[in-house]
Design an enzyme around this catalytic site. Structure first.
Site, PDB file in Angstrom:
ATOM      1  N   ASN A  11       0.879  -1.178   0.000  1.00 28.43           N
ATOM      2  CA  ASN A  11       0.000   0.000   0.000  1.00 28.43           C
ATOM      3  C   ASN A  11       0.908   1.217   0.000  1.00 28.43           C
ATOM      4  OD1 ASN A  11      -1.801   2.041   0.442  1.00 28.43           O
ATOM      5  ND2 ASN A  11      -2.395   1.386   2.525  1.00 28.43           N
ATOM      6  N   LYS A  13       0.192   4.218  -0.385  1.00 32.97           N
ATOM      7  CA  LYS A  13      -0.449   5.433   0.142  1.00 32.97           C
ATOM      8  C   LYS A  13      -0.125   6.607  -0.798  1.00 32.97           C
ATOM      9  CE  LYS A  13      -0.418   3.346   4.653  1.00 32.97           C
ATOM     10  NZ  LYS A  13      -0.524   3.497   6.096  1.00 32.97           N
ATOM     11  N   HIS A  98      -9.838   1.346   4.116  1.00 31.64           N
ATOM     12  CA  HIS A  98      -8.615   1.526   4.919  1.00 31.64           C
ATOM     13  C   HIS A  98      -8.915   2.488   6.069  1.00 31.64           C
ATOM     14  CE1 HIS A  98      -4.593   2.758   6.078  1.00 31.64           C
ATOM     15  NE2 HIS A  98      -4.169   1.637   5.538  1.00 31.64           N
ATOM     16  N   GLU A 100      -7.385   4.912   7.190  1.00 34.16           N
ATOM     17  CA  GLU A 100      -7.151   6.334   6.876  1.00 34.16           C
ATOM     18  C   GLU A 100      -8.339   6.919   6.112  1.00 34.16           C
ATOM     19  OE1 GLU A 100      -3.264   5.742   5.156  1.00 34.16           O
ATOM     20  OE2 GLU A 100      -2.533   5.199   7.150  1.00 34.16           O
ATOM     21  N   GLU A 169      -6.095  -4.740  10.154  1.00 30.54           N
ATOM     22  CA  GLU A 169      -5.085  -3.709  10.408  1.00 30.54           C
ATOM     23  C   GLU A 169      -5.437  -2.958  11.683  1.00 30.54           C
ATOM     24  OE1 GLU A 169      -2.834  -2.593   6.561  1.00 30.54           O
ATOM     25  OE2 GLU A 169      -4.533  -1.246   6.767  1.00 30.54           O
ATOM     26  N   GLY A 175       1.815   2.399  10.676  1.00 29.47           N
ATOM     27  CA  GLY A 175       2.788   3.477  10.556  1.00 29.47           C
ATOM     28  C   GLY A 175       3.440   3.874  11.875  1.00 29.47           C
ATOM     29  N   SER A 214       2.671  -2.013  10.348  1.00 28.72           N
ATOM     30  CA  SER A 214       4.103  -2.108  10.644  1.00 28.72           C
ATOM     31  C   SER A 214       4.691  -3.492  10.370  1.00 28.72           C
ATOM     32  CB  SER A 214       4.396  -1.663  12.080  1.00 28.72           C
ATOM     33  OG  SER A 214       3.992  -0.302  12.253  1.00 28.72           O
TER      34      SER A 214
HETATM   35  P1  PGA Z   1       2.331   0.380   7.571  1.00 30.96           P
HETATM   36  O1  PGA Z   1       0.899   0.590   6.843  1.00 30.96           O
HETATM   37  O2  PGA Z   1       2.876  -0.922   7.057  1.00 30.96           O
HETATM   38  O3  PGA Z   1       3.144   1.559   7.154  1.00 30.96           O
HETATM   39  O4  PGA Z   1       2.060   0.320   9.045  1.00 30.96           O
HETATM   40  C1  PGA Z   1       0.041  -0.472   6.610  1.00 30.96           C
HETATM   41  C2  PGA Z   1      -1.235   0.036   6.013  1.00 30.96           C
HETATM   42  O5  PGA Z   1      -1.726   1.093   6.447  1.00 30.96           O
HETATM   43  O6  PGA Z   1      -1.814  -0.588   5.090  1.00 30.96           O
END
Ligand code: PGA
Length: 253
Positions: A11, A13, A98, A100, A169, A175, A214
């Site tokens: 991803n 982003k 997601h 976000e 998630e 993140g 992460s």
């Molecule tokens: P991350 O993000 O691996 O940077 O924690 C995962 C995601 O939000 O899909």
């Protein structure tokens, strides 16, 4: 224990540029040419780069993915991209719901269910994200939250639920460098598997449930070794070719 091929989805982003994408995909293609992957791979990229990536990915084992999809087919929906538009560029996967998007764009469980339906109706595999916040985990609500989020999707898409991919998630792990322990992740994956089993009986074992939050080159193998973890949705570490390649190799075992 599920037996199907794992899925490793990056991803990206809101990251990338024409130059950075080309460098990343070239490095990934070189790595995969040397060491053929035993898992499925998707790169979920920003929409403006779909045309570039469609051509960069020709003949590679990596599929193109989107980070969102409109629930609508067409019309006066400024800023949105329809499933048909994604298909025009060979998009095979779309992340849906997601955290976000739930947090910054107010996506509700119902909206996520409708987006899932739009993807499925157009032959795009939705990667449906669920996950609890830190406050919800600390209040002992993890199970209730993820089950509610998945139930909305099952309610609308029950007839073809075996076609979805689920991504667990935990919001507090995204993140932050704080990964769920393999045991914490497996416990939630087992809950989701049981819920899918209730909805899809014999097909439930074939539905991929990814872990995200992460996941990185150092912790991927341990997470991917869990009985109900069928792959990963990887943010930060998917932008670094050596790290992403290492996660892909971890998924082969
Ligand atoms: P991350 O993000 O691996 O940077 O924690 C995962 C995601 O939000 O899909």
């Amino acid at each position: 224990m599920t037996t199907h091929k794992k899925l490793i989805a990056g991803n990206w982003k809101m990251n990338g540029s024409l130059a950075a994408n080309e460098a990343l995909v070239t490095a990934l293609r070189q790595g995969l040419a040397a060491n053929a992957p035993a898992c499925d791979i998707a790169l979920c990229a920003p929409a403006p780069y779909f045309a570039q990536l469609q051509s960069l990915l020709v003949g590679s084992p990596m599929a193109l993915g989107a980070q969102d999809i409109s629930a609508q087919a067409q019309g006066a929906f400024t800023g949105e991209q329809s499933a048909a538009m994604l298909k025009d560029f060979g998009v095979r996967y779309a992340i849906v719901g997601h955290s976000e998007r739930r947090q910054y764009h107010g996506e509700t469980d119902d909206a996520v269910a409708a987006k899932t339906a739009a993807a499925l109706a157009n032959g795009i595999t939705p990667i449906v994200c669920v996950g609890e916040t830190l406050a919800q985990r600390e209040a002992g609500q993890t199970e209730e939250v993820v089950k509610r989020q998945l139930a909305a999707v099952i309610h609308v898409n029950g007839h073809c639920i075996s076609e979805i991919v689920v991504a667990y998630e935990p919001v507090w792990a995204i993140g932050t460098g704080k990964t769920a322990t393999p045991e914490q992740a497996q416990a939630v994956h087992a809950v989701l598997r049981a819920q899918l089993h209730h909805a899809a009986s014999e097909h439930a074992a074939g539905i991929k449930i990814l872990y995200g939050g992460s996941m990185n080159a150092a912790n991927a193998a341990e997470l991917l070794a869990q009985a109900d973890i069928d792959g990963g949705l990887i943010g930060g570490a998917s932008l670094k070719a050596p790290d992403f390649l290492q996660i892909i190799s971890a998924a082969a075992r």
